[in-house]
Design a protein around this motif. Structure first.
Motif, mmCIF file in Angstrom:
data_model
loop_
_atom_site.group_PDB
_atom_site.id
_atom_site.type_symbol
_atom_site.label_atom_id
_atom_site.label_comp_id
_atom_site.label_asym_id
_atom_site.label_seq_id
_atom_site.Cartn_x
_atom_site.Cartn_y
_atom_site.Cartn_z
ATOM 1 N N SER A 19 0.878 -1.173 0.000
ATOM 2 C CA SER A 19 0.000 0.000 0.000
ATOM 3 C C SER A 19 0.911 1.217 0.000
ATOM 4 O O SER A 19 1.556 1.518 1.000
ATOM 5 C CB SER A 19 -0.899 -0.016 1.237
ATOM 6 O OG SER A 19 -1.682 1.141 1.297
ATOM 7 N N THR A 20 0.973 1.904 -1.129
ATOM 8 C CA THR A 20 2.003 2.913 -1.337
ATOM 9 C C THR A 20 1.447 4.323 -1.299
ATOM 10 O O THR A 20 0.404 4.611 -1.885
ATOM 11 C CB THR A 20 2.700 2.681 -2.699
ATOM 12 O OG1 THR A 20 3.152 1.330 -2.766
ATOM 13 C CG2 THR A 20 3.879 3.621 -2.870
ATOM 14 N N ALA A 42 6.580 3.658 -8.070
ATOM 15 C CA ALA A 42 5.536 3.100 -7.205
ATOM 16 C C ALA A 42 4.757 2.012 -7.932
ATOM 17 O O ALA A 42 4.280 1.053 -7.313
ATOM 18 C CB ALA A 42 4.583 4.208 -6.754
ATOM 19 N N SER A 49 -1.493 3.871 -6.553
ATOM 20 C CA SER A 49 -0.965 4.420 -5.306
ATOM 21 C C SER A 49 -1.759 5.651 -4.901
ATOM 22 O O SER A 49 -2.376 6.314 -5.742
ATOM 23 C CB SER A 49 0.510 4.812 -5.466
ATOM 24 O OG SER A 49 1.297 3.731 -5.902
#
Length: 236
Positions: A19-20, A42, A49
């Motif tokens: 989970s960015t 990402a 993201s």
């Protein structure tokens, strides 16, 4: 065949688990192109993201929402504290925090990492996995593959090492973020001074023309500037 299938399933599982949060870089009025490169980095962790736009007006948040690969934009107009962003990351359950390398993030991201109790992985030029990254050392003459062991991976990425994500085509929602503002810090921002130039920023330029003692005197750097203009590069 089975081992290839296991690797594919494992990679898909890791991508779902990541989970960015990408911290957008901006100049106070517009998002920098380096943020697009951070989005590409990402994308190696997860298909989409979240993006945090802090210390900038709503127009910058709208820019971020239009990027490809963004599922949500969190916006706070006041300049945040490093502890405030760290608390936001913890509350949001983010596993990774990414930001492009810039003069702003070099100052800010280490304070976020310190508040999270982890060591940042800086100047990353490739993402090999959820906790494995490639970064240069020895002044860029060698590359090291490093593993981050902290609960949250805080990473800065070199914009020149990643292609830019599409700046348009996205339609992510923008949500007000609850992030504590910067308070009475020992160090505070006074002013910024930058000369106007048509050349790309040094941290994001794909071509850098540099000179040293061989130029003998400052006036000779005009030759380098002409070469840089021909190549569309920066002078460093």
């Amino acid at each position: 065949m089975r081992s290839a299938l296991r690797r594919a399933v494992g990679e898909a599982t890791r991508r779902r688990a990541a989970s960015t949060l990408v911290i957008a870089d901006h100049d106070g009025s517009a998002m920098t192109a380096a943020t697009l490169s951070a989005m590409t980095a990402a994308g190696k962790l997860a298909p989409s993201s979240a993006v945090l736009v802090a210390g900038a007006p709503a127009a910058v948040a709208a820019e971020a929402a239009a990027m490809a690969g963004v599922d949500k934009v969190f916006h706070v107009e006041a300049a945040p504290s490093g502890k405030g962003v760290a608390d936001f990351v913890t509350a949001g359950g983010f596993s990774h925090v990414l930001a492009p390398v810039s003069n702003n993030t070099k100052d800010f991201v280490p304070r976020v990492a310190a508040a999270l109790g982890v060591s940042p992985v800086t100047d990353v030029c490739d993402v090999l996995g959820e906790d494995t990254f490639v970064r240069p050392f020895y002044a860029g003459n060698a590359l090291a593959t490093v593993e981050a062991t902290g609960a949250v991976k805080v990473v800065t990425v070199r914009a020149t090492a990643f292609d830019k994500a599409d700046a348009a085509g996205g339609s992510a929602a923008v949500e007000a973020a609850d992030v504590a503002a910067a308070g009475a810090e020992k160090a505070k921002f006074v002013s910024a001074s930058a000369g106007s130039s048509d050349r790309p920023d040094l941290t994001a330029a794909r071509v850098v023309v540099s000179g040293g003692r061989g130029m003998k005197e400052g006036a000779n750097f005009a030759m380098l500037e002409k070469v840089a203009d021909k190549l569309g590069g920066a002078v460093g």
